[in-house]
Design an enzyme around this catalytic site. Structure first.
Site, short mmCIF file in Angstrom:
data_model
loop_
_atom_site.label_atom_id
_atom_site.label_comp_id
_atom_site.label_asym_id
_atom_site.label_seq_id
_atom_site.Cartn_x
_atom_site.Cartn_y
_atom_site.Cartn_z
N CYS B 93 1.87 -76.89 24.45
CA CYS B 93 2.54 -76.29 23.30
C CYS B 93 3.42 -75.10 23.71
CB CYS B 93 1.48 -75.91 22.27
SG CYS B 93 2.13 -75.65 20.63
N ARG B 128 6.49 -76.89 9.92
CA ARG B 128 5.78 -77.04 11.19
C ARG B 128 5.25 -78.46 11.32
NH1 ARG B 128 4.33 -72.33 13.90
NH2 ARG B 128 2.57 -73.24 15.00
N HIS B 194 -3.10 -80.45 21.31
CA HIS B 194 -4.30 -79.63 21.37
C HIS B 194 -5.49 -80.55 21.18
CE1 HIS B 194 -1.82 -76.04 20.98
NE2 HIS B 194 -1.25 -76.53 19.89
#
Lengths: 458, 256
Positions: B93, B128, B194
Site C-alpha cells: 500500500c 477510497r 492487506h
C-alpha cells in the site's frame, strides 16, 4: 421533558419523536432512540441545539472508554441531582436528540458521542464541558485518518468558546485538538491559518492519565514531524513527550494519577476506588472526575458516586453458562487490547475470543496482527465470531494453543472442558458486535438481544 | 544460507496502520518452523536502516506518516544497495507507493519515491478503494490465487517495462484501468493487499523467502486453507457474508 419555553415546533418535534420511540419500544423493535431522534430532527433540524440550550452539559468522546467514562461521569453528576444520559449507547446525533427529549427540565446532561460525530455534536450542543479521552485506530475500513478526527475536533472547539475541555495530556492527538480551548495555544490549523486568534477561550483541564498506547501518534498532528517520547522524564502521571520540530508537547497536567490516587494541582489527593477492574478504568475515572469538576461537582463526591458503578452495558458482567462463570470484556482495537490483556486473569484461566468484522467493527480485521496475542501462551484459547478464522491463523503464528468454534455457547463449553473443578472461570473477550452477539447467545435472560444498541452505534 | 535470517520491519510506527507488521511475523515464523533462526529488526524513524538484513518489509500508513517515511528513506540509498546485494523487499500500500517513482499526497503535492519500482501514484476524485480483493497472480510466479483487503485513495500506473503482481478478479488493485494489482521487480514485490497479505497467502511468503534463501521444504497450513476458502468465497459472494443483513433476517424470522 423539554423546557416549556422551547419554540412550538421543537416541542411538537420532541413529542412526536418520543411517541415514535415509545411505539417502537412497545412493538419490541428495540430502544427506539435512533428512530425517535430521527423523527424529531426531521420535524425540527435545530432540535438538538434548542433542547440542549437550557442544560448544563458534558459530552464525552474518544476511541476507547467512552461508554464507561460516560457511565462514571453520569454517576458522579447523579450524586448532586438528576442526570440525563444516553446509557443505551446510542451515540450518534439522533441518539443524543432522544436522550434530551426524555430528559427532565434542569437535569445535567452527560452525552457519549461517537468520535466521528463529535464536531457536529459540539456545534449543536455547545456543551459546558467536553471530555476528550484518546484517539487511536479503529474501524480501519471507514476512517482512514485518525488525525482528521483530531482536526475536526479542533475546529469545532475553536468555534465553541464557552466550552471547557477536559483532555488527556498523554495523547498527542487529543492534546493538539484540545489546544483550541487553551488561551496559550498558538498552533496553526491544518490549512495553515492561525485559529481563533485573540478570541475568548474557556481553557483546558489537562489530565495525566498515564496512557501507554503510543503507536497511533508517531507523527505530530500539527506538523507531521516525529513525536519523541522521553522515557527518562516522567512527571505528573505520565511520560513527557514533545514534537521534534514544532512546539507541541505534553502539557503540564492539572490532575494526574499516582497509582490509584488522583492528585489535583492544589494538592488534594483522592483515592479512586472502583468496582470496575483494571488500570484503564482508573484512567477513565480520572477523566470523569475532571469532567464532573468542570460542571461544579465536588471531586470527593464525584469519586464516591462512581464507586457504585458495577458493570457498564454488559462489560465486566459475569454470566453463568452451563456451570461456567464467564466474565465479558470488550476490546475493539489494538489500544483496547493492550488494556484487555492486563485485565485477563492469569493462566490457566481459559480465554474465549470473539471477532466480528461488521460495519460497526470495521470490515478489516488486519489489526489482529497488532495485538501481542503471544501473551496468551500457556493456556487454552478458543477462537469464535464471524472472523474467528482470521484470529485462529493469528494465534497459530503466535504459537498459542487454540481451537476454533463457530458457536458462542460451544466455544465456552470447549474452553471450560479442560478446567478442573466445579465452576470454571472463563474470560470472554470480544470486539464490538461480537460482544453483543456473545451477550445475546450466552445470557438466557436477554436472549433475543437488545437490537437497538447495535443499530444505534452502527 | 546465513546462520540467522534478519527481517527488517521499516518504520512500524509510520507504516503500521493496517496490521502489515504481521507480514514480518509470518516470514520469521515460517523460517522458525523450518528450524531456520530468524529475527525481526524494527527500524524506527530517525534510525539508520541496517544494511545486513535479508528481507525488508514495509506496510501501509496514513498520508502524513507516509510522506515522513519517504523523507527518511530518501536520505540514503541503503534499501537500493541491499536489493543489489540480494535482499528482498515486500512493500504494501503506502509502502508500494513510496518505492515507486513518484506519489501524490492527500494535499495533492507530489513526493519523490525511491524508484525501486517502475510505477507512479496519483489521486483521483473517486472514493477510497475499500474491500476484499481476489487476484490471479502472473503465471510465472507460480502462485495460487491471492486474497487480501484493500483500502487506498491512490491510483497506481505501471511503467512500460513493469510487471504486475497479477490481474484483479474482485476489487480494484492498482486501479489504473488496466486491471492489474501490485508490481514486481525481481525480489521487490509491491501490493495493495492487506490482511496481512502474507498471513492470507503463505505461498507468497515462501516465494519471498526462497527468492533470497533458495528452495525450502513445504509447510502444512490447514488453518490458513480454511481462512483462504472463506475469504475467497466472501469476496465473490459479498451478499452472503453481510453479517448485519443475515442477523437482521434471523431476527425477523424469529420475530424478536
Amino acid at each position: 421533558m423539554p423546557a416549556v419555553d422551547l419554540p412550538l415546533r421543537t416541542r411538537v418535534a420532541a413529542l412526536a419523536g418520543r411517541a415514535i420511540a415509545d411505539a417502537s419500544r412497545w412493538v419490541g423493535a428495540g430502544e427506539g432512540s435512533v428512530i425517535g431522534g430521527r423523527v424529531t430532527l426531521a420535524i425540527d433540524q435545530r432540535a438538538l441545539e434548542l433542547m440542549a440550550a437550557g442544560h448544563q452539559s458534558v459530552v464525552i468522546s474518544g476511541t476507547n472508554g467512552k461508554t464507561t467514562t460516560t457511565r462514571l461521569l453520569a454517576a458522579a453528576l447523579a450524586s448532586r441531582g438528576p442526570v440525563s444520559t444516553n446509557s443505551a449507547g446510542a451515540n450518534l446525533i439522533p441518539g443524543l436528540v432522544s436522550t434530551l427529549f426524555r430528559g427532565r427540565a434542569g437535569a445535567a446532561v452527560a452525552l457519549e458521542v461517537d468520535e466521528g460525530h463529535l464536531a457536529e455534536a459540539i456545534a449543536a450542543v455547545h456543551p459546558t464541558a467536553v471530555v476528550l479521552l484518546n484517539l487511536s485506530r479503529d474501524q480501519l475500513d471507514r476512517f482512514g485518518e485518525v488525525r482528521r478526527h483530531a482536526a475536526d475536533w479542533r475546529l469545532a472547539l475553536a468555534a465553541s468558546p464557552d466550552t471547557v475541555a477536559v483532555a488527556n495530556a498523554d495523547d498527542p492527538l487529543v492534546t493538539w485538538a484540545a489546544g483550541a480551548c487553551d488561551p496559550s495555544d498558538d498552533a496553526v490549523s491544518p490549512d495553515g491559518v492561525h485559529m481563533n486568534g485573540g478570541a475568548r477561550r474557556c481553557g483546558v483541564t489537562w489530565v495525566g492519565t498515564g496512557q501507554r498506547w503510543r503507536a497511533d501518534a508517531s507523527a505530530c498532528p500539527n506538523c507531521g514531524s516525529r513525536i519523541r517520547w522521553d522515557d527518562d522524564r516522567s512527571e505528573r502521571g505520565g511520560v513527557h513527550w514533545t514534537c521534534s520540530s514544532c512546539a507541541l508537547a505534553r502539557p503540564r497536567p492539572d490532575a494526574w494519577l499516582e497509582g490509584s490516587d488522583l492528585v489535583l494541582a492544589d494538592g488534594r489527593r483522592l483515592n479512586v476506588r472502583l468496582q470496575l477492574p483494571g488500570r484503564v478504568n482508573v484512567s477513565n475515572a480520572a477523566m470523569a472526575v475532571a469532567g464532573a469538576m468542570a460542571l461544579g461537582v465536588d471531586p470527593g463526591r464525584a469519586v464516591r458516586g462512581m464507586s457504585r458503578v458495577r458493570a457498564v452495558a454488559g462489560r465486566y458482567q459475569v454470566l453463568n453458562v452451563e456451570g461456567a462463570r464467564v466474565r465479558l470484556l470488550l476490546a475493539k482495537n489494538p489500544a483496547g487490547w493492550a488494556e484487555a490483556l492486563d485485565l485477563i486473569r492469569p493462566p490457566p484461566t481459559p480465554v474465549v475470543i470473539g471477532i466480528n468484522a461488521g460495519v460497526a467493527d470495521g470490515r478489516d480485521p488486519s489489526w489482529l496482527w497488532d495485538v501481542p496475542f503471544e501473551r496468551l501462551r500457556g493456556r487454552v484459547v478458543v477462537a469464535t465470531g464471524e472472523r474467528g478464522r482470521d484470529l485462529a491463523v493469528r494465534l497459530r503464528y503466535a504459537e498459542v494453543r487454540h481451537t476454533y468454534e463457530a458457536d458462542y455457547r460451544k466455544a465456552v463449553t470447549a474452553a471450560a472442558a479442560g478446567v478442573m473443578g466445579r465452576q470454571p472461570e472463563i474470560d470472554f473477550v470480544a470486539n464490538y458486535t461480537s460482544f453483543q452477539d456473545a451477550r445475546r447467545a450466552l445470557s438466557s435472560k436477554v436472549r433475543g438481544g437488545p437490537p437497538a444498541v447495535r443499530a444505534g452505534n452502527a | 544460507m546465513p546462520e540467522r535470517v534478519a527481517i527488517a520491519l521499516l518504520y512500524p510506527e509510520l507504516l503500521g496502520t493496517y496490521g502489515d507488521g504481521g507480514n514480518a511475523a509470518v516470514l520469521a515464523q515460517r523460517l522458525r518452523w523450518r528450524n531456520i533462526a530468524a529475527e525481526i529488526v524494527d527500524v524506527h524513524a530517525g534510525e539508520p536502516i541496517p544494511r545486513s538484513c535479508q528481507i525488508y518489509v514495509m506496510g501501509g500508513g496514513e498520508d502524513a506518516p507516509q510522506a515522513l517515511a519517504a523523507r527518511e528513506l530518501r536520505s540514503g540509498s541503503i534499501l537500493a544497495d541491499a536489493v543489489d546485494g540480494g535482499a528482498a523487499v515486500l512493500a504494501v500500500c503506502a509502502g508500494l507507493q513510496v518505492l515507486g517513482q513518484r506519489f501524490a499526497g492527500e494535499d495533492g503535492k507530489t513526493h519523490d519515491g525511491l524508484g525501486l519500482l517502475d510505477c507512479e501514484t496519483h489521486r483521483d476524485d473517486g472514493p477510497r478503494r475499500v474491500g476484499e480483493v481476489v487476484v490471479t497472480p502472473e503465471p510465472e510466479l507460480g502462485l495460487s490465487e491471492l486474497t487480501g483487503y484493500e483500502n487506498h485513495g491512490g491510483v497506481t500506473t505501471l511503467g512500460p517495462t513493469a510487471t504486475p503482481l497479477g490481474k484483479v478478479v474482485v476489487g480494484n488493485g492498482n486501479a489504473g484501468g488496466d486491471g492489474t494489482e501490485g508490481i514486481v521487480n525481481g525480489r521487490v514485490v509491491g501490493t495493495y493487499l492487506h490482511g496481512p497479505v502474507l498471513a492470507r497467502n503463505p505461498e507468497l511468503a515462501d516465494h519471498l523467502l526462497t527468492s533470497v534463501l533458495g528452495p525450502l521444504e513445504p509447510l502444512d497450513d490447514p488453518e490458513v486453507e480454511s481462512l483462504r476458502k472463506e475469504r475467497l468465497h466472501a469476496a465473490r459472494h459479498p451478499h452472503m457474508h453481510m453479517p448485519q443483513l443475515r442477523s437482521g433476517w434471523r431476527r425477523l424470522l424469529r420475530g424478536s
